[in-house]
Design an enzyme around this catalytic site. Structure first.
Site, PDB file in Angstrom:
ATOM      1  N   ASP A  31       7.891   9.132  -5.244  1.00 37.67           N
ATOM      2  CA  ASP A  31       6.547   8.610  -5.474  1.00 37.67           C
ATOM      3  C   ASP A  31       6.189   8.764  -6.956  1.00 37.67           C
ATOM      4  OD1 ASP A  31       3.898   8.192  -3.347  1.00 37.67           O
ATOM      5  OD2 ASP A  31       3.516   8.498  -5.494  1.00 37.67           O
ATOM      6  N   ASN A  86       0.465   6.317   6.580  1.00 28.63           N
ATOM      7  CA  ASN A  86      -0.915   5.851   6.578  1.00 28.63           C
ATOM      8  C   ASN A  86      -0.947   4.402   7.057  1.00 28.63           C
ATOM      9  OD1 ASN A  86      -1.951   8.269   5.432  1.00 28.63           O
ATOM     10  ND2 ASN A  86      -1.324   7.584   3.388  1.00 28.63           N
ATOM     11  N   VAL A  95      -0.619   0.593  -0.266  1.00 21.15           N
ATOM     12  CA  VAL A  95       0.459  -0.393  -0.431  1.00 21.15           C
ATOM     13  C   VAL A  95       0.812  -0.892   0.976  1.00 21.15           C
ATOM     14  CG1 VAL A  95       2.798  -0.842  -1.239  1.00 21.15           C
ATOM     15  CG2 VAL A  95       1.336   0.780  -2.485  1.00 21.15           C
ATOM     16  N   HIS A  99       5.616   2.483   4.840  1.00 19.73           N
ATOM     17  CA  HIS A  99       6.352   3.534   4.133  1.00 19.73           C
ATOM     18  C   HIS A  99       6.072   4.883   4.777  1.00 19.73           C
ATOM     19  CE1 HIS A  99       2.532   2.705   2.090  1.00 19.73           C
ATOM     20  NE2 HIS A  99       2.449   4.016   1.842  1.00 19.73           N
ATOM     21  N   HIS A 101       5.904   8.770   3.916  1.00 24.06           N
ATOM     22  CA  HIS A 101       5.863   9.790   2.865  1.00 24.06           C
ATOM     23  C   HIS A 101       6.641  11.013   3.349  1.00 24.06           C
ATOM     24  CE1 HIS A 101       2.316   8.202   0.482  1.00 24.06           C
ATOM     25  NE2 HIS A 101       2.076   7.604   1.629  1.00 24.06           N
TER      26      HIS A 101
HETATM   27  P1  AMP Z   1      -0.222   4.914   0.619  1.00 27.80           P
HETATM   28  O1  AMP Z   1      -1.494   5.373  -0.055  1.00 27.80           O
HETATM   29  O2  AMP Z   1       0.099   5.634   1.892  1.00 27.80           O
HETATM   30  O3  AMP Z   1      -0.216   3.411   0.776  1.00 27.80           O
HETATM   31  O4  AMP Z   1       0.957   5.314  -0.362  1.00 27.80           O
HETATM   32  C1  AMP Z   1       1.362   4.522  -1.427  1.00 27.80           C
HETATM   33  C2  AMP Z   1       2.088   5.395  -2.382  1.00 27.80           C
HETATM   34  O5  AMP Z   1       2.846   4.585  -3.250  1.00 27.80           O
HETATM   35  C3  AMP Z   1       1.206   6.273  -3.254  1.00 27.80           C
HETATM   36  O6  AMP Z   1       1.510   7.642  -3.024  1.00 27.80           O
HETATM   37  C4  AMP Z   1       1.551   5.830  -4.667  1.00 27.80           C
HETATM   38  O7  AMP Z   1       1.555   6.901  -5.593  1.00 27.80           O
HETATM   39  C5  AMP Z   1       2.915   5.225  -4.490  1.00 27.80           C
HETATM   40  N1  AMP Z   1       3.324   4.242  -5.468  1.00 27.80           N
HETATM   41  C6  AMP Z   1       2.614   3.171  -5.900  1.00 27.80           C
HETATM   42  N2  AMP Z   1       3.328   2.463  -6.788  1.00 27.80           N
HETATM   43  C7  AMP Z   1       4.521   3.093  -6.908  1.00 27.80           C
HETATM   44  C8  AMP Z   1       5.698   2.846  -7.678  1.00 27.80           C
HETATM   45  N3  AMP Z   1       5.794   1.794  -8.514  1.00 27.80           N
HETATM   46  N4  AMP Z   1       6.739   3.700  -7.566  1.00 27.80           N
HETATM   47  C9  AMP Z   1       6.655   4.767  -6.738  1.00 27.80           C
HETATM   48  N5  AMP Z   1       5.582   5.037  -5.978  1.00 27.80           N
HETATM   49  C10 AMP Z   1       4.523   4.222  -6.066  1.00 27.80           C
END
Ligand code: AMP
Length: 113
Positions: A31, A86, A95, A99, A101
């Site tokens: 992340d 999430n 996003v 995914h 975590h």
């Molecule tokens: P969520 O809030 O569950 O949708 O998690 C999305 C995650 O993606 C967050 O923890 C962000 O920090 C991570 N994230 C967003 N852009 C990137 C990226 N380019 N590379 C790695 N992680 C990312």
């Protein structure tokens, strides 16, 4: 399904990531804003918007993502860790490409905020 998320761009190699695992069904990478010493995301290669939009046809893939999450956690040297998915904005999803975590390396409190 159209998938123009940042994770789709990572899968296509359009933007870089710190990869820790990849196979024909998924990719795991660090992340960009880690919430703990280990914070890895495991994403399917297939663009599924979130767990709420997964179907019966994704049963094996979802199991695979969890097994990869455990594999990555162990690879990172963790004995204890948290896996989080999430689903939806109110739950913290930012996003919209499914995914998992994998978070660990420090004590984690519960319940989440
Ligand atoms: P969520 O809030 O569950 O949708 O998690 C999305 C995650 O993606 C967050 O923890 C962000 O920090 C991570 N994230 C967003 N852009 C990137 C990226 N380019 N590379 C790695 N992680 C990312």
């Amino acid at each position: 399904m159209a998938d123009d998320t940042i994770f789709a761009r990572i899968l296509r190699g359009e933007i870089p990531c710190d990869e820790v695992y990849r196979d024909d069904r998924c990719l795991a990478f660090r992340d960009v804003a880690p919430q703990a010493p280990v914070h890895v995301l495991v994403i399917p290669s297939e663009p599924i918007e979130s767990l709420r939009s997964a179907g019966e046809e994704h049963e094996a893939l979802l199991g695979h993502l969890l097994l990869v999450a455990a594999r990555v956690a162990k690879q990172e040297g963790l004995e204890d860790w948290r896996t989080v998915i999430n689903s939806g904005a109110e739950a913290g999803q930012t996003v919209f490409h499914l995914h998992v975590h994998v978070i660990g390396g420090r004590p984690l409190s519960w319940p989440p905020g």
